[in-house]
Design a protein around this motif. Sequence first.
Motif, mmCIF file in Angstrom:
data_model
loop_
_atom_site.group_PDB
_atom_site.id
_atom_site.type_symbol
_atom_site.label_atom_id
_atom_site.label_comp_id
_atom_site.label_asym_id
_atom_site.label_seq_id
_atom_site.Cartn_x
_atom_site.Cartn_y
_atom_site.Cartn_z
ATOM 1 N N ASN A 100 -67.528 91.497 -33.663
ATOM 2 C CA ASN A 100 -67.055 90.306 -34.374
ATOM 3 C C ASN A 100 -67.855 89.947 -35.627
ATOM 4 O OD1 ASN A 100 -64.766 89.841 -32.778
ATOM 5 N ND2 ASN A 100 -66.000 88.818 -31.237
ATOM 6 N N VAL A 101 -68.526 90.908 -36.212
ATOM 7 C CA VAL A 101 -69.164 90.761 -37.526
ATOM 8 C C VAL A 101 -68.531 91.837 -38.397
ATOM 9 C CG1 VAL A 101 -71.297 90.814 -38.866
ATOM 10 C CG2 VAL A 101 -71.325 89.946 -36.511
ATOM 11 N N PHE A 102 -67.928 91.420 -39.512
ATOM 12 C CA PHE A 102 -67.107 92.338 -40.292
ATOM 13 C C PHE A 102 -67.680 92.549 -41.694
ATOM 14 C CE2 PHE A 102 -64.580 89.958 -37.268
ATOM 15 C CZ PHE A 102 -64.055 90.985 -36.509
ATOM 16 N N TRP A 103 -67.688 93.817 -42.104
ATOM 17 C CA TRP A 103 -68.064 94.173 -43.468
ATOM 18 C C TRP A 103 -66.982 93.698 -44.433
ATOM 19 C CZ3 TRP A 103 -72.652 95.771 -44.864
ATOM 20 C CH2 TRP A 103 -73.415 96.594 -44.057
ATOM 21 N N ASP A 104 -67.388 93.423 -45.679
ATOM 22 C CA ASP A 104 -66.380 93.242 -46.720
ATOM 23 C C ASP A 104 -65.829 94.620 -47.078
ATOM 24 O OD1 ASP A 104 -68.352 94.439 -48.305
ATOM 25 O OD2 ASP A 104 -68.568 92.743 -49.663
ATOM 26 N N ASP A 105 -64.877 94.695 -47.987
ATOM 27 C CA ASP A 105 -64.230 95.965 -48.318
ATOM 28 C C ASP A 105 -65.185 96.968 -48.953
ATOM 29 O OD1 ASP A 105 -61.881 95.051 -47.250
ATOM 30 O OD2 ASP A 105 -60.956 94.569 -49.175
ATOM 31 N N TYR A 106 -66.314 96.503 -49.481
ATOM 32 C CA TYR A 106 -67.267 97.398 -50.157
ATOM 33 C C TYR A 106 -68.478 97.715 -49.281
ATOM 34 C CZ TYR A 106 -64.335 95.745 -53.900
ATOM 35 O OH TYR A 106 -63.240 95.420 -54.657
ATOM 36 N N GLU A 107 -68.478 97.199 -48.057
ATOM 37 C CA GLU A 107 -69.578 97.383 -47.107
ATOM 38 C C GLU A 107 -70.926 96.954 -47.679
ATOM 39 O OE1 GLU A 107 -69.537 101.245 -45.264
ATOM 40 O OE2 GLU A 107 -67.538 100.940 -44.455
ATOM 41 N N MET A 108 -70.892 95.852 -48.435
ATOM 42 C CA MET A 108 -72.121 95.313 -49.009
ATOM 43 C C MET A 108 -72.495 93.966 -48.389
ATOM 44 S SD MET A 108 -71.545 96.286 -52.995
ATOM 45 C CE MET A 108 -73.177 95.790 -53.487
ATOM 46 N N ASN A 109 -71.499 93.228 -47.907
ATOM 47 C CA ASN A 109 -71.692 91.900 -47.350
ATOM 48 C C ASN A 109 -70.952 91.819 -46.021
ATOM 49 O OD1 ASN A 109 -72.970 90.934 -49.863
ATOM 50 N ND2 ASN A 109 -70.920 91.207 -50.689
#
Length: 86
Positions: free
Chosen positions: A53-62
């Motif tokens: 239930n912790v998700f990366w943004d589309d760029y896997e930076m945040n």
Amino acid sequence: MSSEKQKKYLVKFNCIIGDYEHLDSYIFDKQMTEYQYCKKFWGLSKKNELKTNVFWDDYEMNAIEVYSETELTPNQYKTMQKLGVI
């Protein structure tokens, strides 16, 4: 059913931006899964979990996760509107 009588959900998010973390919130018109809340709030295009239930943004930076979810009564929602919170 008028919009004031519909259930509203105050969702607080823990946003992890680099080394910085902060809480942000949004009111939704319907109850959803944690991923659906994060997807709608951050505009995620794919489900990419950093951990449960912790998700990366589309760029896997945040990353983002639901910190809390509260169902608002019509009176609570109306009070928040009157106070200018929403």
